[in-house]
Design an enzyme around this catalytic site. Structure first.
Site, PDB file in Angstrom:
ATOM      1  CG  LEU A 135      -1.953  -1.108   1.322  1.00 55.49           C
ATOM      2  CD1 LEU A 135      -2.650  -1.062   2.668  1.00 55.49           C
ATOM      3  CD2 LEU A 135      -2.959  -0.997   0.199  1.00 55.49           C
ATOM      4  N   GLY A 192       6.529   4.123   4.818  1.00 52.35           N
ATOM      5  CA  GLY A 192       6.860   5.282   5.627  1.00 52.35           C
ATOM      6  C   GLY A 192       8.168   5.058   6.352  1.00 52.35           C
ATOM      7  CG  PHE A 232       7.149   1.021  11.343  1.00 48.91           C
ATOM      8  CD1 PHE A 232       7.223   1.094  12.718  1.00 48.91           C
ATOM      9  CD2 PHE A 232       6.942  -0.222  10.752  1.00 48.91           C
ATOM     10  CE1 PHE A 232       7.102  -0.047  13.501  1.00 48.91           C
ATOM     11  CE2 PHE A 232       6.826  -1.371  11.525  1.00 48.91           C
ATOM     12  CZ  PHE A 232       6.911  -1.267  12.907  1.00 48.91           C
ATOM     13  N   PRO A 247       7.454  -0.728   5.025  1.00 38.39           N
ATOM     14  CG  PRO A 247       7.821  -2.760   3.945  1.00 38.39           C
ATOM     15  CD  PRO A 247       8.490  -1.790   4.862  1.00 38.39           C
ATOM     16  CB  VAL A 248       1.747  -0.165   5.045  1.00 39.66           C
ATOM     17  CG1 VAL A 248       0.392  -0.632   5.558  1.00 39.66           C
ATOM     18  CG2 VAL A 248       2.454   0.686   6.086  1.00 39.66           C
ATOM     19  CG  ASP A 286       5.172  12.236  12.524  1.00 38.40           C
ATOM     20  OD1 ASP A 286       5.324  13.339  11.966  1.00 38.40           O
ATOM     21  OD2 ASP A 286       5.536  11.170  12.005  1.00 38.40           O
TER      22      ASP A 286
END
Length: 793
Positions: A510, A513, A515, A517-518, A629
């Site tokens: 999707l 970011g 962190f 991948p999503v 954030d």
């Protein structure tokens, strides 16, 4: 509030000043056209050229609220087919409908405030509004002519509860824009209700009905695929499916001059109605849900629904109830399981079922040109393939890779499906018993050995799970206070998440970011999820992972994304969230095409939802949380465009009496950080308010604060907005420089929902020079980091 107003004060003041003021209310419109020097008052209308449809102000049922809508002109029973201001009715008859010089259609109340806007987001030099004989209200540039490709806005893209001939239900695959039906809340209230009707493009496309996020009815696969295909023919209408690289949609055309419409009722019924002029009534021609077998997944996995039998649910021939006791008592939700497991050696066979509604295709694969023989071979070679079928009679291949659900019979019509079963059924297995009786001793010895192995594996798994749980019972660090705290959070197996995301394939990705991948995933039971996977080279690590779990696991609010669980197996750290089908807010407001879908009413609802979510974090939750954030990419949107605040990796938990603190580790995103936090590491609930103000400015203007440019200066969006305000040319929203000047989120929510006068805004703090040009860059620093030179203009 000390010293005057705030971020949101400015927001509201500037919105009202710019978007809602000084519109010219000139001569009445005539015929089917409305130009910028004309308007429609309550009591006047325009009529399509052929006299089929009429546009004007109306009330619904017993309600006294006033709406702008379209209705049939030549039908004696007033029947509304479209409402503009569904969620923002007028309460007087002093409303006005006008096309402004920017090409936006707006509804104004008696004070001149805009209560609804088409928000076409595309400037046209000579805009014209026209009501067409199909019931479509369109805006185009008069110099370009009335051609569909020239429409900058059309009501057919926002159909409400009624689907008219010639409209398209489905997707623009180039822009990602979806057109779908949404029910009214009641017969007298056209605001969006619980039900939506979609062309679902996951797997093989099909029509589905949702109540909230849950599927309640599935029309079935859209067959006859090609560039353009004939879907269904009746004496009244002909249905078509268009599927190519640019679009996927379903539409219908009338066979004769019969007047018909498809309506999604507030209770979720989908019905096609026909006007019978002889008796002057709307007559139901076809109800899409005809009986209990149309209830989605009524008989569970591998269950088969036949309304002519009692009970209606039975297992397919090669299957048996998973829970016999409950099944016999009428609880079919557990579905059915195989009598004999598949061999996966190529010896499995397929059983043909005819005249059925094909199973849910959300986990299917298809090829429109493959023959049935090749389809058979392809399914047989893949152990995960459970069934195959033609897409339409005699052509195309459709494969299933999951449990088969929502199957029913049709007395007429239906399709053939070939369902996989093991080569040996129980009777055949008993016939072969004599051939294997002499093998019983070695089998027992092997079984004993395997039992020992299994016990060893079980003990190892138990130990591994204990270790996993121990990892989640962590102590909060300097960023989150002191003390140990146990978290009750569901744990997901790595294998489960890998399967759900197709091995974390790029097709399931999707976005990505700080962190990592999503991925979009679908669990075995059909639930969609979003999996955030910590990448090896991520700027964030275990600290942020623990922080996000510790924060969001305790929070429950409709405007916060829901954390479903996590996984810490195989050296991985993953968070599992509810899936948000409309992705993040930035993908809409900063995209030229997507932003067209965000009418002002929707933007206002998003703003209000974000504000309520932050208020919950700051004031109403058990823990006081400062997000640190907040930005457009961290606001996710569900299927109804409700905002959900996400990404709590850098959030700070405060005590009940604390409202802020200081840190040597500045985290967040440039362009959204408050001045005192970016330069001195001082953060508070007011830091979030600053970020919220920047987001509001971006939501209203559709421009990024960070990458904003202007030919006359080097200021960012905040500075530009303030300069425009001081010059008397108000544009959008600005923020305040000093924390004391910013309101609390409670005041923000009150401002957004109140009609009281707002105080004047103060000069904002903003970056005059921007040396960073990376897209959406985040700050992580030790010591006191000066992000950039801070100087008010």
């Amino acid at each position: 509030m000390e010293g005057g107003s705030s971020t949101t004060t400015t927001v509201i003041t500037l919105i009202l000043s710019t978007l809602f003021c000084s519109l010219s209310l000139n001569s009445r419109a005539a015929t089917d056209i409305l130009r910028t020097d004309q308007n429609i008052t309550d009591g006047s209308t325009i009529v399509s050229a052929g006299g089929q449809f009429e546009l004007g102000f109306l009330s619904l049922g017993t309600s006294v609220n006033r709406y702008v809508g379209i209705w049939y002109k030549q039908i004696s029973v007033k029947t509304t087919v479209w409402i503009a201001n569904r969620g923002t009715p007028l309460h007087t008859t002093t409303g006005l409908l006008k096309l402004n010089t920017n090409g936006d259609l707006v509804i104004l109340d008696g004070s001149g405030y805009v209560v609804w806007s088409s928000n076409s987001s595309k400037f046209v030099s000579k805009p014209v509004l026209q009501l067409l004989d199909r019931g479509n209200l369109v805006i185009y540039n008069e110099t370009d002519g009335n051609v569909q490709k020239n429409y900058v806005w059309q009501s057919f893209n926002e159909p409400g509860d009624t689907f008219l001939p010639g409209n398209n239900l489905g997707w623009d695959l180039e822009t990602g824009m979806e057109t779908y039906l949404s029910s009214w809340r009641s017969e007298d209230d056209p605001s969006p209700g619980e039900f939506t009707y979609h062309v679902n493009r996951i797997g093989f496309p099909q029509l589905i009905l949702r109540k909230g996020s849950d599927i309640t009815f599935r029309e079935g696969p859209l067959d006859n695929f090609g560039s353009t295909g004939l879907f269904k023919t009746t004496p009244v209408y002909v249905s078509y499916v268009v599927f190519n690289d640019k679009e996927l949609h379903y539409h219908y055309e009338l066979v004769d001059s019969i007047v018909t419409r498809l309506v999604l009722h507030p209770l979720g019924d989908i019905g096609r109605w026909i006007w019978v002029e002889r008796i002057k009534v709307w007559q139901l021609y076809r109800s899409h849900q005809t009986d209990d077998c149309d209830t989605y997944e009524l008989c569970g996995a591998y269950g088969f629904c036949n309304v002519a039998r009692s009970p209606a649910c039975e297992c397919l021939n090669e299957f048996q109830p998973k829970f016999p006791e409950g099944w016999n008592a009428g609880d079919w939700s557990g579905g059915c399981v195989r009598k004999v497991e598949l061999s996966c050696t190529g010896a499995d066979v397929f059983v043909n079922y005819s005249g059925v509604k094909l199973p849910d295709t959300q986990k299917s694969w298809f090829d429109t040109k493959m023959s049935l023989d090749k389809c058979n071979k392809l399914c047989l070679e893949n152990c995960s393939c459970t069934a195959y079928a033609n897409i339409e009679s005699g052509s195309g291949c459709l494969l299933w890779f999951n449990e088969l659900i929502d199957i029913r019979n049709y007395e007429e019509g239906g399709q053939d499906i070939y369902i996989r079963r093991a080569a040996l059924e129980p009777d055949e297995a008993r016939k072969g018993k004599s051939k294997v009786k002499f093998m019983i001793i070695p089998i027992l010895l092997t079984a004993t050995m395997m039992l020992g192995v299994c016990l060893w594996v079980i003990r190892k798994k138990k130990k591994q799970r204990t270790e996993e749980l121990a990892k989640l019972h962590f102590a909060n660090d300097e960023e989150n206070g002191n003390g140990d705290e146990d978290l009750e959070l569901p744990l997901f197996d790595f294998t489960t998440l890998a399967t759900a995301t197709n091995g974390f394939s790029s097709n399931s990705k999707l976005g990505e970011g700080g962190f990592g991948p999503v991925y979009k995933g679908t669990l075995d039971e059909g639930k969609d999820i979003a999996v955030k996977r910590l990448s090896k080279d991520s700027r964030q690590g275990l600290k942020e992972f623990k922080n996000e779990v510790s924060c969001i696991a305790r929070l429950q609010h409709r405007n916060l994304v829901k954390l479903l669980g996590c996984s810490v197996q195989e050296g991985e750290r993953m968070l599992v969230y509810e899936y948000m089908p409309n992705k993040s807010l930035d993908s809409f407001i900063f995209d030229k095409n997507q932003s067209k879908a965000l009418a002002w009413t929707m933007r206002y609802n998003i703003i209000n939802g974000i504000a309520r979510g932050i208020l919950y974090l700051h004031q109403d939750s058990r823990l006081r949380i400062i997000h640190r954030d907040l930005k457009a990419s961290n606001i996710l949107l569900d299927h109804e465009m409700n905002p959900k605040i996400s990404d709590f990796g850098t959030a700070r938990i405060c005590g009940e009496t604390e409202t802020g603190a200081s840190t040597t580790r500045v985290v967040g995103t440039y362009g959204y950080m408050s001045p005192e936090y970016a330069t001195d590491g001082i953060f508070s609930v007011k830091s979030d308010v600053y970020s919220f103000g920047v987001m509001l400015l971006e939501i209203v203007s559709g421009k990024r604060n960070k990458n904003f440019t202007h030919r006359d200066h080097n200021l960012n969006l905040l500075g530009h907005a303030w300069g425009t305000f001081t010059d008397g040319n108000v544009l959008d929203l600005v923020d305040e420089q000093y924390p004391a000047d910013r309101p609390t989120m409670a005041n923000v929510v009150l401002m957004l929902t109140s009609e009281n006068a707002l105080p004047q805004p103060k000069q904002p703090g903003f970056y005059t020079e921007r040396k960073l040009h990376e897209e959406d860059s985040s700050a992580h620093s030790s010591n006191n980091l000066s992000v950039t030179t801070m100087a008010p203009r």
